[in-house]
Design a protein around this motif. Structure first.
Motif, PDB file in Angstrom:
ATOM      1  N   ALA A  94       0.794  -1.229   0.000  1.00 15.47           N
ATOM      2  CA  ALA A  94       0.000   0.000   0.000  1.00 15.47           C
ATOM      3  C   ALA A  94       0.822   1.273   0.000  1.00 15.47           C
ATOM      4  O   ALA A  94       0.387   2.294  -0.533  1.00 15.47           O
ATOM      5  N   ALA A  95       2.013   1.250   0.580  1.00 16.59           N
ATOM      6  CA  ALA A  95       2.727   2.500   0.842  1.00 16.59           C
ATOM      7  C   ALA A  95       4.141   2.551   0.267  1.00 16.59           C
ATOM      8  O   ALA A  95       4.965   3.352   0.715  1.00 16.59           O
ATOM      9  N   VAL A  96       4.418   1.705  -0.725  1.00 15.44           N
ATOM     10  CA  VAL A  96       5.725   1.754  -1.378  1.00 15.44           C
ATOM     11  C   VAL A  96       5.527   1.567  -2.878  1.00 15.44           C
ATOM     12  O   VAL A  96       4.487   1.089  -3.337  1.00 15.44           O
ATOM     13  N   ILE A  97       6.518   1.979  -3.635  1.00 19.17           N
ATOM     14  CA  ILE A  97       6.584   1.688  -5.063  1.00 19.17           C
ATOM     15  C   ILE A  97       7.823   0.840  -5.291  1.00 19.17           C
ATOM     16  O   ILE A  97       8.906   1.168  -4.799  1.00 19.17           O
ATOM     17  N   THR A  98       7.675  -0.249  -6.023  1.00 18.70           N
ATOM     18  CA  THR A  98       8.780  -1.181  -6.215  1.00 18.70           C
ATOM     19  C   THR A  98       9.332  -1.106  -7.637  1.00 18.70           C
ATOM     20  O   THR A  98       8.692  -0.568  -8.552  1.00 18.70           O
ATOM     21  N   VAL A  99      10.499  -1.686  -7.808  1.00 17.43           N
ATOM     22  CA  VAL A  99      11.110  -1.773  -9.135  1.00 17.43           C
ATOM     23  C   VAL A  99      10.188  -2.522 -10.091  1.00 17.43           C
ATOM     24  O   VAL A  99       9.994  -2.105 -11.250  1.00 17.43           O
ATOM     25  N   ASP A 100       9.620  -3.616  -9.633  1.00 25.33           N
ATOM     26  CA  ASP A 100       8.739  -4.408 -10.488  1.00 25.33           C
ATOM     27  C   ASP A 100       7.502  -3.622 -10.906  1.00 25.33           C
ATOM     28  O   ASP A 100       7.021  -3.763 -12.041  1.00 25.33           O
ATOM     29  N   GLU A 101       6.988  -2.799 -10.011  1.00 26.63           N
ATOM     30  CA  GLU A 101       5.795  -2.021 -10.350  1.00 26.63           C
ATOM     31  C   GLU A 101       6.100  -0.982 -11.421  1.00 26.63           C
ATOM     32  O   GLU A 101       5.291  -0.774 -12.337  1.00 26.63           O
ATOM     33  N   ILE A 102       7.230  -0.336 -11.330  1.00 22.17           N
ATOM     34  CA  ILE A 102       7.611   0.604 -12.380  1.00 22.17           C
ATOM     35  C   ILE A 102       7.771  -0.138 -13.707  1.00 22.17           C
ATOM     36  O   ILE A 102       7.354   0.355 -14.770  1.00 22.17           O
ATOM     37  N   ALA A 103       8.346  -1.329 -13.667  1.00 22.89           N
ATOM     38  CA  ALA A 103       8.481  -2.128 -14.888  1.00 22.89           C
ATOM     39  C   ALA A 103       7.112  -2.442 -15.481  1.00 22.89           C
ATOM     40  O   ALA A 103       6.945  -2.463 -16.708  1.00 22.89           O
ATOM     41  N   ALA A 139       8.638  16.633  -9.131  1.00 22.90           N
ATOM     42  CA  ALA A 139       8.989  15.757 -10.249  1.00 22.90           C
ATOM     43  C   ALA A 139      10.189  16.289 -11.031  1.00 22.90           C
ATOM     44  O   ALA A 139      10.280  17.489 -11.303  1.00 22.90           O
ATOM     45  N   PRO A 140      11.108  15.413 -11.385  1.00 20.85           N
ATOM     46  CA  PRO A 140      12.243  15.828 -12.220  1.00 20.85           C
ATOM     47  C   PRO A 140      11.795  16.074 -13.655  1.00 20.85           C
ATOM     48  O   PRO A 140      10.642  15.813 -14.026  1.00 20.85           O
ATOM     49  N   ARG A 141      12.697  16.580 -14.438  1.00 14.88           N
ATOM     50  CA  ARG A 141      12.415  16.857 -15.841  1.00 14.88           C
ATOM     51  C   ARG A 141      11.914  15.592 -16.554  1.00 14.88           C
ATOM     52  O   ARG A 141      12.418  14.502 -16.325  1.00 14.88           O
ATOM     53  N   ARG A 142      10.909  15.774 -17.384  1.00 17.41           N
ATOM     54  CA  ARG A 142      10.314  14.709 -18.185  1.00 17.41           C
ATOM     55  C   ARG A 142       9.497  13.695 -17.373  1.00 17.41           C
ATOM     56  O   ARG A 142       9.200  12.599 -17.859  1.00 17.41           O
ATOM     57  N   ILE A 149       9.234   5.244 -18.442  1.00 13.75           N
ATOM     58  CA  ILE A 149       9.947   5.680 -17.242  1.00 13.75           C
ATOM     59  C   ILE A 149      11.365   5.112 -17.276  1.00 13.75           C
ATOM     60  O   ILE A 149      11.554   3.904 -17.389  1.00 13.75           O
ATOM     61  N   SER A 150      12.339   5.982 -17.198  1.00  8.72           N
ATOM     62  CA  SER A 150      13.742   5.567 -17.246  1.00  8.72           C
ATOM     63  C   SER A 150      14.185   4.998 -15.902  1.00  8.72           C
ATOM     64  O   SER A 150      13.464   5.083 -14.899  1.00  8.72           O
ATOM     65  N   HIS A 151      15.392   4.447 -15.866  1.00  6.95           N
ATOM     66  CA  HIS A 151      15.922   3.923 -14.604  1.00  6.95           C
ATOM     67  C   HIS A 151      16.066   5.032 -13.568  1.00  6.95           C
ATOM     68  O   HIS A 151      15.730   4.840 -12.389  1.00  6.95           O
ATOM     69  N   ALA A 152      16.550   6.191 -13.998  1.00  9.16           N
ATOM     70  CA  ALA A 152      16.708   7.311 -13.060  1.00  9.16           C
ATOM     71  C   ALA A 152      15.347   7.779 -12.544  1.00  9.16           C
ATOM     72  O   ALA A 152      15.190   8.071 -11.343  1.00  9.16           O
ATOM     73  N   GLN A 153      14.371   7.843 -13.429  1.00  7.23           N
ATOM     74  CA  GLN A 153      13.021   8.239 -13.011  1.00  7.23           C
ATOM     75  C   GLN A 153      12.401   7.180 -12.107  1.00  7.23           C
ATOM     76  O   GLN A 153      11.718   7.516 -11.130  1.00  7.23           O
ATOM     77  N   ARG A 154      12.650   5.920 -12.406  1.00  7.29           N
ATOM     78  CA  ARG A 154      12.184   4.831 -11.547  1.00  7.29           C
ATOM     79  C   ARG A 154      12.709   5.006 -10.135  1.00  7.29           C
ATOM     80  O   ARG A 154      11.952   4.914  -9.153  1.00  7.29           O
ATOM     81  N   ASP A 155      13.998   5.278 -10.020  1.00  5.76           N
ATOM     82  CA  ASP A 155      14.602   5.446  -8.698  1.00  5.76           C
ATOM     83  C   ASP A 155      14.003   6.641  -7.971  1.00  5.76           C
ATOM     84  O   ASP A 155      13.824   6.612  -6.748  1.00  5.76           O
ATOM     85  N   TRP A 156      13.673   7.708  -8.738  1.00  7.33           N
ATOM     86  CA  TRP A 156      13.047   8.878  -8.116  1.00  7.33           C
ATOM     87  C   TRP A 156      11.665   8.518  -7.577  1.00  7.33           C
ATOM     88  O   TRP A 156      11.308   8.904  -6.454  1.00  7.33           O
ATOM     89  N   PHE A 157      10.874   7.795  -8.345  1.00  7.23           N
ATOM     90  CA  PHE A 157       9.546   7.369  -7.872  1.00  7.23           C
ATOM     91  C   PHE A 157       9.674   6.554  -6.580  1.00  7.23           C
ATOM     92  O   PHE A 157       8.914   6.763  -5.627  1.00  7.23           O
ATOM     93  N   ILE A 158      10.612   5.636  -6.558  1.00 15.62           N
ATOM     94  CA  ILE A 158      10.777   4.772  -5.391  1.00 15.62           C
ATOM     95  C   ILE A 158      11.170   5.588  -4.165  1.00 15.62           C
ATOM     96  O   ILE A 158      10.624   5.394  -3.061  1.00 15.62           O
ATOM     97  N   ARG A 159      12.086   6.535  -4.336  1.00 14.66           N
ATOM     98  CA  ARG A 159      12.493   7.398  -3.217  1.00 14.66           C
ATOM     99  C   ARG A 159      11.344   8.294  -2.764  1.00 14.66           C
ATOM    100  O   ARG A 159      11.113   8.465  -1.558  1.00 14.66           O
ATOM    101  N   SER A 160      10.649   8.862  -3.714  1.00 14.32           N
ATOM    102  CA  SER A 160       9.573   9.796  -3.374  1.00 14.32           C
ATOM    103  C   SER A 160       8.413   9.116  -2.678  1.00 14.32           C
ATOM    104  O   SER A 160       7.676   9.748  -1.908  1.00 14.32           O
TER     105      SER A 160
END
Length: 222
Positions: A48-57, A118-121, A66-77
């Protein structure tokens, strides 16, 4: 049936002021890519309260890019996002923009948590594709095609809710359509027709949320 009309006397779904008859809607579901449903939708919202690598995939199945860098930003945010204020089973029909401090405002706060930093793009489309995955009954998928299609209804919705201070309210416009199609019985009928299909793929589509079913059909009438 043409793009703006329907068969006389037939039950139709209404999407941004246009109509689609049930048979056409079912045919659209039959043509929808099975891989999108099986890999993006059906694994469900996950923790419920996290975003995972698999979910971004998974969002790549709806062309999130979504790029790898953007994926990492989503997970951190996601770590300090206000998830708790928005139940995992929240529904858009319950998010009334007229009721301050309730589900609509809480959903907007969750969305703004990602949008404002949100970062660029990383824009509306990428954020909505992630948040729909996490709260599939609440957040519509807003890509450029859907937003163009709903532009006028979204502006009309904003005019009805001037206290929100928005020029366009896409969630409210889509919510109007969900409510209209539930009240008319068209959306429940569409879901029943899908559930009765001989195709397993189509029966799986019948399990999707009201918001997602309308999203699937929007592409057919846009």
């Amino acid at each position: 049936m043409n793009r703006t009309g329907s068969k006389t006397g037939a039950t139709v779904l209404v999407i941004a002021g246009r109509s689609i008859d049930i048979d056409t809607a079912v045919a659209t579901a039959h043509a929808y890519p099975a891989v999108t449903v099986s890999h993006y939708d059906l694994p469900g919202p996950g923790p419920a309260a996290v975003i995972t690598v698999d979910e971004i995939a998974r969002t790549h199945k709806v062309r999130s890019r979504i790029s790898h860098a953007q994926r990492d930003w989503f997970i951190r945010s996601a770590v300090d996002a206000p998830w708790a204020a928005v139940p995992i089973d929240a529904q858009l029909v319950d998010a009334d923009p007229n009721i301050s401090g309730e589900l609509y405002d809480r959903a907007e706060a969750l969305y703004d948590h990602f949008r404002t930093a949100a970062p660029r793009r990383v824009g509306v489309a990428k954020i909505s594709k992630v948040l729909h995955l996490k709260r599939p009954g609440l957040f519509p998928i807003l890509d450029s095609k859907v937003m163009a299609f709903y532009r006028h209804p979204a502006r009309a919705a904003a005019a009805r809710y001037p206290h929100c201070g928005k020029r366009a309210m896409f969630w409210a416009a889509i919510r109007d359509d969900v409510c209209t199609n539930l009240d008319s019985g068209a959306l429940p009928l569409f879901r029943r027709r899908l559930a009765q299909s001989e195709s397993e793929q189509v029966r799986r589509i019948a399990t999707l949320t009201d918001v997602r079913l309308l999203d699937l059909l929007t592409w057919a009438v846009a």
